[in-house]
Write a protein that holds these residues in place. Structure first.
Motif, PDB file in Angstrom:
ATOM      1  N   THR A  72      10.831 -11.211  21.787  1.00  0.00           N
ATOM      2  CA  THR A  72      10.430 -12.428  22.503  1.00  0.00           C
ATOM      3  C   THR A  72      11.044 -13.658  21.860  1.00  0.00           C
ATOM      4  O   THR A  72      11.344 -13.687  20.672  1.00  0.00           O
ATOM      5  CB  THR A  72       8.903 -12.573  22.555  1.00  0.00           C
ATOM      6  N   HIS A  73      11.259 -14.652  22.683  1.00  0.00           N
ATOM      7  CA  HIS A  73      11.711 -15.948  22.174  1.00  0.00           C
ATOM      8  C   HIS A  73      10.556 -16.920  22.023  1.00  0.00           C
ATOM      9  O   HIS A  73      10.724 -18.017  21.528  1.00  0.00           O
ATOM     10  CB  HIS A  73      12.745 -16.551  23.135  1.00  0.00           C
ATOM     11  N   ASP A  74       9.402 -16.494  22.490  1.00  0.00           N
ATOM     12  CA  ASP A  74       8.263 -17.410  22.541  1.00  0.00           C
ATOM     13  C   ASP A  74       7.441 -17.294  21.256  1.00  0.00           C
ATOM     14  O   ASP A  74       6.792 -16.277  21.012  1.00  0.00           O
ATOM     15  CB  ASP A  74       7.407 -17.041  23.762  1.00  0.00           C
TER      16      ASP A  74
ATOM     17  N   LEU B 233      19.924  -3.131  29.695  1.00  0.00           N
ATOM     18  CA  LEU B 233      19.310  -4.109  28.812  1.00  0.00           C
ATOM     19  C   LEU B 233      20.316  -5.157  28.390  1.00  0.00           C
ATOM     20  O   LEU B 233      19.988  -6.318  28.202  1.00  0.00           O
ATOM     21  CB  LEU B 233      18.750  -3.393  27.573  1.00  0.00           C
ATOM     22  N   LYS B 234      21.553  -4.720  28.281  1.00  0.00           N
ATOM     23  CA  LYS B 234      22.577  -5.639  27.781  1.00  0.00           C
ATOM     24  C   LYS B 234      22.986  -6.676  28.804  1.00  0.00           C
ATOM     25  O   LYS B 234      23.467  -7.732  28.465  1.00  0.00           O
ATOM     26  CB  LYS B 234      23.807  -4.846  27.344  1.00  0.00           C
ATOM     27  N   THR B 235      22.836  -6.343  30.061  1.00  0.00           N
ATOM     28  CA  THR B 235      23.347  -7.270  31.068  1.00  0.00           C
ATOM     29  C   THR B 235      22.323  -8.338  31.430  1.00  0.00           C
ATOM     30  O   THR B 235      22.550  -9.126  32.324  1.00  0.00           O
ATOM     31  CB  THR B 235      23.749  -6.523  32.351  1.00  0.00           C
TER      32      THR B 235
ATOM     33  N   VAL C 222      28.327  -0.979  15.275  1.00  0.00           N
ATOM     34  CA  VAL C 222      29.564  -1.747  15.425  1.00  0.00           C
ATOM     35  C   VAL C 222      30.120  -1.482  16.819  1.00  0.00           C
ATOM     36  O   VAL C 222      30.261  -0.328  17.229  1.00  0.00           O
ATOM     37  CB  VAL C 222      30.611  -1.313  14.372  1.00  0.00           C
ATOM     38  N   TYR C 223      30.395  -2.557  17.549  1.00  0.00           N
ATOM     39  CA  TYR C 223      31.069  -2.408  18.841  1.00  0.00           C
ATOM     40  C   TYR C 223      32.534  -2.707  18.630  1.00  0.00           C
ATOM     41  O   TYR C 223      32.900  -3.764  18.144  1.00  0.00           O
ATOM     42  CB  TYR C 223      30.498  -3.378  19.873  1.00  0.00           C
ATOM     43  N   ARG C 224      33.362  -1.755  18.977  1.00  0.00           N
ATOM     44  CA  ARG C 224      34.810  -1.960  18.801  1.00  0.00           C
ATOM     45  C   ARG C 224      35.468  -2.070  20.164  1.00  0.00           C
ATOM     46  O   ARG C 224      35.298  -1.215  21.021  1.00  0.00           O
ATOM     47  CB  ARG C 224      35.421  -0.786  18.049  1.00  0.00           C
TER      48      ARG C 224
ATOM     49  N   GLU D 240      35.909  -6.509  16.651  1.00  0.00           N
ATOM     50  CA  GLU D 240      34.896  -5.607  16.131  1.00  0.00           C
ATOM     51  C   GLU D 240      33.638  -6.445  15.972  1.00  0.00           C
ATOM     52  O   GLU D 240      33.640  -7.433  15.239  1.00  0.00           O
ATOM     53  CB  GLU D 240      35.363  -5.096  14.765  1.00  0.00           C
ATOM     54  N   THR D 241      32.571  -6.064  16.662  1.00  0.00           N
ATOM     55  CA  THR D 241      31.333  -6.834  16.536  1.00  0.00           C
ATOM     56  C   THR D 241      30.307  -6.018  15.758  1.00  0.00           C
ATOM     57  O   THR D 241      30.002  -4.885  16.134  1.00  0.00           O
ATOM     58  CB  THR D 241      30.754  -7.152  17.930  1.00  0.00           C
ATOM     59  N   HIS D 242      29.804  -6.602  14.700  1.00  0.00           N
ATOM     60  CA  HIS D 242      28.742  -5.934  13.942  1.00  0.00           C
ATOM     61  C   HIS D 242      27.417  -6.417  14.495  1.00  0.00           C
ATOM     62  O   HIS D 242      26.918  -7.468  14.099  1.00  0.00           O
ATOM     63  CB  HIS D 242      28.870  -6.260  12.457  1.00  0.00           C
ATOM     64  N   ALA D 243      26.862  -5.645  15.409  1.00  0.00           N
ATOM     65  CA  ALA D 243      25.607  -6.059  16.042  1.00  0.00           C
ATOM     66  C   ALA D 243      24.433  -5.838  15.092  1.00  0.00           C
ATOM     67  O   ALA D 243      23.506  -6.642  15.039  1.00  0.00           O
ATOM     68  CB  ALA D 243      25.385  -5.293  17.338  1.00  0.00           C
ATOM     69  N   LEU D 244      24.471  -4.761  14.338  1.00  0.00           N
ATOM     70  CA  LEU D 244      23.432  -4.498  13.332  1.00  0.00           C
ATOM     71  C   LEU D 244      24.129  -4.159  12.023  1.00  0.00           C
ATOM     72  O   LEU D 244      25.126  -3.436  12.009  1.00  0.00           O
ATOM     73  CB  LEU D 244      22.536  -3.329  13.758  1.00  0.00           C
TER      74      LEU D 244
ATOM     75  N   PRO E 110      17.653 -15.377  16.911  1.00  0.00           N
ATOM     76  CA  PRO E 110      18.525 -16.112  17.821  1.00  0.00           C
ATOM     77  C   PRO E 110      19.300 -15.194  18.755  1.00  0.00           C
ATOM     78  O   PRO E 110      19.379 -13.988  18.530  1.00  0.00           O
ATOM     79  CB  PRO E 110      19.471 -16.881  16.897  1.00  0.00           C
ATOM     80  N   SER E 111      19.836 -15.794  19.759  1.00  0.00           N
ATOM     81  CA  SER E 111      20.610 -15.022  20.724  1.00  0.00           C
ATOM     82  C   SER E 111      21.825 -14.401  20.047  1.00  0.00           C
ATOM     83  O   SER E 111      22.492 -15.030  19.236  1.00  0.00           O
ATOM     84  CB  SER E 111      21.048 -15.953  21.856  1.00  0.00           C
ATOM     85  N   GLY E 112      22.077 -13.148  20.341  1.00  0.00           N
ATOM     86  CA  GLY E 112      23.237 -12.457  19.776  1.00  0.00           C
ATOM     87  C   GLY E 112      22.985 -11.903  18.394  1.00  0.00           C
ATOM     88  O   GLY E 112      23.899 -11.371  17.755  1.00  0.00           O
ATOM     89  N   SER E 113      21.723 -11.972  17.924  1.00  0.00           N
ATOM     90  CA  SER E 113      21.460 -11.517  16.558  1.00  0.00           C
ATOM     91  C   SER E 113      21.335  -9.990  16.482  1.00  0.00           C
ATOM     92  O   SER E 113      21.385  -9.425  15.405  1.00  0.00           O
ATOM     93  CB  SER E 113      20.186 -12.184  16.036  1.00  0.00           C
ATOM     94  N   GLY E 114      21.152  -9.323  17.636  1.00  0.00           N
ATOM     95  CA  GLY E 114      21.097  -7.865  17.612  1.00  0.00           C
ATOM     96  C   GLY E 114      19.761  -7.281  18.027  1.00  0.00           C
ATOM     97  O   GLY E 114      19.515  -6.086  17.863  1.00  0.00           O
ATOM     98  N   LYS E 115      18.885  -8.101  18.627  1.00  0.00           N
ATOM     99  CA  LYS E 115      17.549  -7.627  18.995  1.00  0.00           C
ATOM    100  C   LYS E 115      17.607  -6.519  20.049  1.00  0.00           C
ATOM    101  O   LYS E 115      16.970  -5.470  19.902  1.00  0.00           O
ATOM    102  CB  LYS E 115      16.717  -8.806  19.532  1.00  0.00           C
ATOM    103  N   THR E 116      18.393  -6.754  21.087  1.00  0.00           N
ATOM    104  CA  THR E 116      18.481  -5.754  22.151  1.00  0.00           C
ATOM    105  C   THR E 116      19.135  -4.482  21.641  1.00  0.00           C
ATOM    106  O   THR E 116      18.721  -3.360  21.988  1.00  0.00           O
ATOM    107  CB  THR E 116      19.245  -6.336  23.348  1.00  0.00           C
ATOM    108  N   THR E 117      20.147  -4.664  20.802  1.00  0.00           N
ATOM    109  CA  THR E 117      20.808  -3.495  20.223  1.00  0.00           C
ATOM    110  C   THR E 117      19.803  -2.655  19.434  1.00  0.00           C
ATOM    111  O   THR E 117      19.786  -1.420  19.536  1.00  0.00           O
ATOM    112  CB  THR E 117      21.957  -3.952  19.314  1.00  0.00           C
ATOM    113  N   PHE E 118      18.961  -3.352  18.704  1.00  0.00           N
ATOM    114  CA  PHE E 118      17.928  -2.637  17.946  1.00  0.00           C
ATOM    115  C   PHE E 118      16.993  -1.868  18.879  1.00  0.00           C
ATOM    116  O   PHE E 118      16.685  -0.694  18.650  1.00  0.00           O
ATOM    117  CB  PHE E 118      17.153  -3.653  17.074  1.00  0.00           C
TER     118      PHE E 118
END
Ligand SMILES: Nc1ncnc2c1ncn2[C@@H]1O[C@H](COP(=O)(O)OP(=O)(O)OP(=O)(O)O)[C@@H](O)[C@H]1O
Ligand SMILES: [Mg+2]
Lengths: 440, 240
Positions: free
Chosen positions: B198-200, A437-439, B10-12, B17-21, B39-47
Motif C-alpha cells: 500500500t501507498h497509504d 500485476l506488473k501492468t 534481476v530483469y535482463r 539489467e534491472t535489479h528489482a530485488l 517508493p514506486s519501482g522499489s520492487g514491491k510487486t516483484t516481491f
C-alpha cells in the motif's frame, strides 16, 4: 472441465464476434473450396463397378481414315465402333463370356393418364447387358436372347419411370407407349447409377443419369431409333443405298461395345479374336490403317477417355493450397485474438491454472472455431457443388452431400483449426503469469 | 510460514539489467497482517509475485510452509498457488463477460471441487462480502468498491491461508477503501495471513507489522509507523 472450457469458448467467441466470424469464414472458405473440388475429383475417379471392373472390357477397332497420323495408344482410336462391326462381333463365337453392343437414343413416352407426353432416354442393347453389368432388378428380369433375335417389342424400365407411370407398382406385363409403338415391360430395375457412367462415357456423358428405358437393339434399328450420342464419320455413306441402310453399313462409329472376360488368358484370346476379325475385314477392303485393336477394362477405359481430367487434379491441388492460405490466415487471426486475452490468462494463472490448463482451455476454443468453420465449409461446399451442377450438364450425381462428406469436412476443419491454433495456443499458455500485476 | 533468504531478482533485457530485488531477507509468520510500503519501482510487486509463485527469484531461497518452492515445476507451483495463495489486485481484474458467481468460481475450477462444493463456497463468499444477492450481475454493473469486494471473495473462495494484495485500495475512494480494509482486517482476524502492498500510510499503520522496501531491500519495522512520520529507512541494511 471440458464443459467449462466449452462454456468459456462460447463466451470468448461472443466477446469478439467479428474476429471469430472472420476465422470461421476463412476456414469455411478453405474447407468449402477444397471439399467441392475434392468431391468432384473423388466421385470422378471412383470405381463405378468395383467387384467387376477388371472383368469388363470396352472394345476399340481402328477403322479410321488411313491418312490420319499413326495410332500410338488407345487414346488415338475412336471410343466407339460401327454398327456393322458390332453386329459381326455380337454374332460371332468368341472367347468372351458375354458381349453387348449398345447405343443411346431418345423417345417420347406417352402416359396412359392425362399426363402430357415426355422425353425419355433410351439404351438400345442386348439381353446380356443386365447380367454383364450386374444391374439390380426390382421386378421381373431381363429379356431373353430369343427376344433379341425376334426384334421383340419389350422393355426394361428404370425405377424412376416406373414410379412415374405406375406409382411404383409391379408393372411387369404391362405396356408402355413410346412414340407410336407399344413395348411390353419385362423388368423394372432398381436405382442404378454407376458413377462415372462407364459404359458410355462419350460426349461428356460420363456423369449422365442411367437411361430409364432399355430395349432390344434389333427392335430399335427397325423403327429406327436414331443415336442421340456422338456419331463420327470419316467418309460419306454409300449413296446407292437407302439412307438408313447406308448409315448402318457406313464407317461411322456410334456404338459402344463391351465384353465380359474372366481371366487374363481369356483376355489375350479375345484380343487375338479381334485381331483376326480385323484381318478378315482387311481382306474385304475395310480397315485400311495398320492393325490396331484395343480392349480396356473399366479403370483403363476411364483413363483412356480422360474422365478425370488434369484440370480436376490441378483444381484439387489449387484448392488445397487455398485451404493452406486460409489456415495461415487463421493463425494470424488467432494470434491477434489470443494476445488480446493475455489479461485473462494471467489472471487464471494467478488463480492456479497451470500452463496445461490454459493450453487445453484455448485449444477447446480453437476446436470449437474449427467445428463452426467445418459447418460453414460444408454449407459452402454444398453451394459449390450446386454451382458445379448448374454449370456443367450431367454432374447431378456429384452433388450428394452424404454423412461421410459432412464428417470429413468437419473433421478436416477441426484439424485445420487445431493445426492453425497450436502455435497461438502454445504462445498464450506461455504468457508470463506475473504480467497482470506488473501492468497496473 | 513464508521465509525468504537472499532473494534477488534481476530483469535482463538486451540493453539494461534491472535489479528489482537485491538479497532480500524476510519472513512472515502465520496470522500476520503485513503492510509493504516503499517508493514506486522499489520492487514491491516483484516481491509479491515471487511470494505468490508467479515468478521465480534469480537467486536465493524461498520457503513456503517449510517447503523450498524455488525448484518446483509449473504444475506444482500452480497447485500451490491454487490451494494456498489468494491474490487481490489494484484493478480488480474481474472477467468482464462472466457474472459474479462465475468470477468467484474461477480458482475453484482449477481446484477440482464438485459442483455442489463450488456453489456453496461461491455463495458463502459473496455473502461474506455483502454481494450474495447479486450473483448473476456482471462486473460492469457494480461500483469499483463492489468489484474489489468480488475480487476479495474470489481470492478467498478456495480458503487460502495466504492472501497477497497489491494496492487493493489504490483505485478506490477513501470510503470504499475503508470498507475493503475492514473486510481484510476481519479476514485476518479469522486467521488468514495477509501481505498487502500500500501507498497509504494510514492503512499501513493499521497492519500488525510494516515492511519497507527500498531499492529491492526490505526494512522491517516491528511496530507500525506513525502515519504522520515519513519513514526514513536505514539504507542498505536488511534484516528479517
Ligand atoms: N518484467 C520486467 N522486466 C523488466 N523490468 C522489470 C520487470 N518487472 C519489474 N521491472 C523493474 O523492476 C523494478 C521493480 O518493479 P516493481 O514493479 O516490483 O516495483 P513496485 O515497487 O511494485 O512499483 P510501483 O509502486 O510503481 O508498483 C522496476 O524498476 C521495474 O521497472
Ligand atoms: Mg507495483
Amino acid at each position: 472441465m471440458l464443459s467449462y472450457y466449452l462454456r468459456l469458448a462460447f463466451a470468448s467467441i461472443r466477446r469478439t464476434p467479428v474476429l471469430s466470424a472472420l476465422m470461421v469464414l476463412a476456414l469455411g472458405l478453405g474447407i468449402g473450396a477444397f471439399m467441392t473440388t475434392f468431391t468432384v475429383y473423388y466421385l470422378m475417379s471412383g470405381d463405378p463397378i468395383p467387384h467387376k471392373s477388371h472383368m469388363l472390357y470396352a472394345v476399340q477397332l481402328d477403322n479410321w481414315d488411313p491418312n490420319d497420323p499413326p495410332t500410338e495408344s488407345a487414346k488415338d482410336v475412336q471410343p466407339q465402333i460401327t454398327y456393322q462391326d458390332g453386329q459381326n462381333l455380337v454374332n460371332a463365337d468368341t472367347p468372351a463370356i458375354r458381349q453387348a453392343q449398345m447405343y443411346a437414343s431418345n423417345v417420347i413416352v406417352v402416359p396412359e393418364s392425362d399426363e402430357p407426353p415426355f422425353d425419355e432416354s433410351v439404351r438400345a442393347t442386348y439381353h446380356n447387358f443386365f447380367r454383364m453389368f450386374d444391374v439390380p432388378f426390382l421386378y421381373g428380369q431381363p429379356w431373353e436372347r430369343r427376344e433379341d433375335e425376334d426384334h421383340a417389342a419389350v422393355a426394361v424400365i428404370g425405377r424412376e419411370l416406373n414410379d412415374r407411370l405406375f406409382d411404383g407398382a409391379n408393372s411387369v406385363g404391362k405396356n408402355i407407349r413410346v412414340d407410336d409403338q407399344f413395348l411390353q415391360i419385362v423388368g423394372v430395375i432398381d436405382d442404378w447409377q454407376p458413377t462415372p457412367r462407364f459404359y458410355h462415357v462419350d460426349a461428356g456423358g460420363q456423369f449422365d443419369d442411367t437411361e430409364q428405358i432399355f430395349l432390344p437393339l434389333s427392335w430399335a434399328i427397325d423403327q429406327p431409333l436414331l443415336p442421340s450420342g456422338n456419331t463420327n464419320c470419316w467418309k460419306p455413306p454409300d449413296e446407292d443405298l437407302s439412307l438408313l441402310e447406308a448409315f448402318l453399313q457406313s464407317e461411322c462409329v456410334w456404338n459402344q461395345f463391351w465384353a465380359e472376360i474372366e481371366t487374363p488368358e481369356q483376355a489375350a484370346a479375345y484380343k487375338d479374336f479381334l485381331d483376326n476379325y480385323v484381318r478378315d475385314q482387311k481382306a474385304l477392303g475395310r480397315f485400311e490403317r495398320p492393325l490396331n485393336t484395343f480392349i480396356s477394362n473399366v479403370p483403363e477405359w476411364l483413363e483412356v477417355n480422360e474422365v478425370v481430367t488434369d484440370d480436376n487434379r490441378v483444381l484439387v491441388r489449387l484448392s488445397f493450397l487455398f485451404l493452406l492460405v486460409c489456415v495461415l490466415n487463421t493463425v494470424g487471426l488467432l494470434l491477434a485474438k489470443f494476445l488480446g486475452k493475455s489479461g485473462e490468462v494471467a489472471l487464471r494463472r494467478a488463480m492456479g491454472a497451470s500452463q496445461g490448463a490454459v493450453f487445453s482451455q484455448n485449444l477447446v476454443e480453437v476446436g470449437l472455431i474449427g467445428v463452426l468453420g467445418g459447418l460453414s465449409g460444408t454449407g459452402l461446399a454444398w453451394l459449390g457443388l450446386r454451382a458445379v451442377e448448374s454449370l456443367y450438364r450431367g454432374y447431378q450425381h456429384l452433388v450428394h452431400l452424404d454423412p461421410v462428406m459432412l464428417t470429413t469436412a468437419i473433421g478436416l476443419a477441426t484439424l485445420s483449426a487445431i493445426l492453425a491454433g497450436l502455435y497461438p495456443v502454445w504462445r498464450v499458455s506461455r504468457l508470463a503469469p506475473a504480467g497482470l500485476l506488473k501492468t497496473q | 510460514m513464508l521465509k525468504m533468504k537472499n532473494i534477488s531478482k534481476v530483469y535482463r533485457t538486451e540493453l539494461v539489467e534491472t535489479h528489482a530485488l537485491r538479497e532480500l531477507d524476510l519472513h512472515v509468520d502465520e496470522g500476520e497482517f503485513i503492510a509493504v510500503t516503499g517508493p514506486s519501482g522499489s520492487g514491491k510487486t516483484t516481491f509479491l509475485n515471487i511470494a505468490g509463485l508467479l515468478e521465480s527469484p534469480s537467486s536465493g531461497i524461498y520457503e513456503l510452509d517449510g517447503e523450498d518452492v524455488s525448484r518446483l515445476n509449473d504444475r506444482q507451483r500452480s497447485r500451490i498457488r491454487n490451494e494456498k495463495v489468494g491474490f487481490i489486485f489494484q484493478s480488480f481484474n474481474l472477467i468482464p463477460d462472466l457474472n459474479l458467481a462465475d468470477n468467484v468460481d474461477v480458482p475453484l475450477r482449477y481446484r477440482g471441487w464438485s459442483a455442489v462444493q463450488r456453489r456453496r463456497a461461491v455463495g458463502d463468499m459473496l455473502d461474506l462480502v455483502g454481494l450474495g444477492s447479486r450473483q448473476n450481475y456482471l462486473p460492469s454493473q457494480l461500483s469499483g468498491g463492489q468489484q474489489q469486494r468480488v475480487a476479495i471473495a474470489r481470492a478467498l473462495a478456495g480458503k487460502p491461508r495466504f492472501l497477497l494484495a497489491d494496492e487493493p485500495t489504490g483505485n478506490l475512494d477513501s470510503e470504499m477503501a475503508e470498507i475493503v480494509m475492514k473486510l481484510l482486517e476481519s479476514i485476518n482476524a479469522e486467521g488468514t495471513t495477509i501481505v498487502m502492498v500500500t501507498h497509504d500510510p494510514d492503512l499501513a499503520h493499521r497492519a500488525s507489522r510494516n515492511i519497507h522496501i527500498l531499492d529491492g531491500r526490505a526494512t522491517d519495522s516491528a511496530t507500525p509507523l506513525s502515519p504522520n512520520v515519513t519513514p526514513l529507512p536505514e539504507r542498505g541494511v536488511a534484516h528479517a
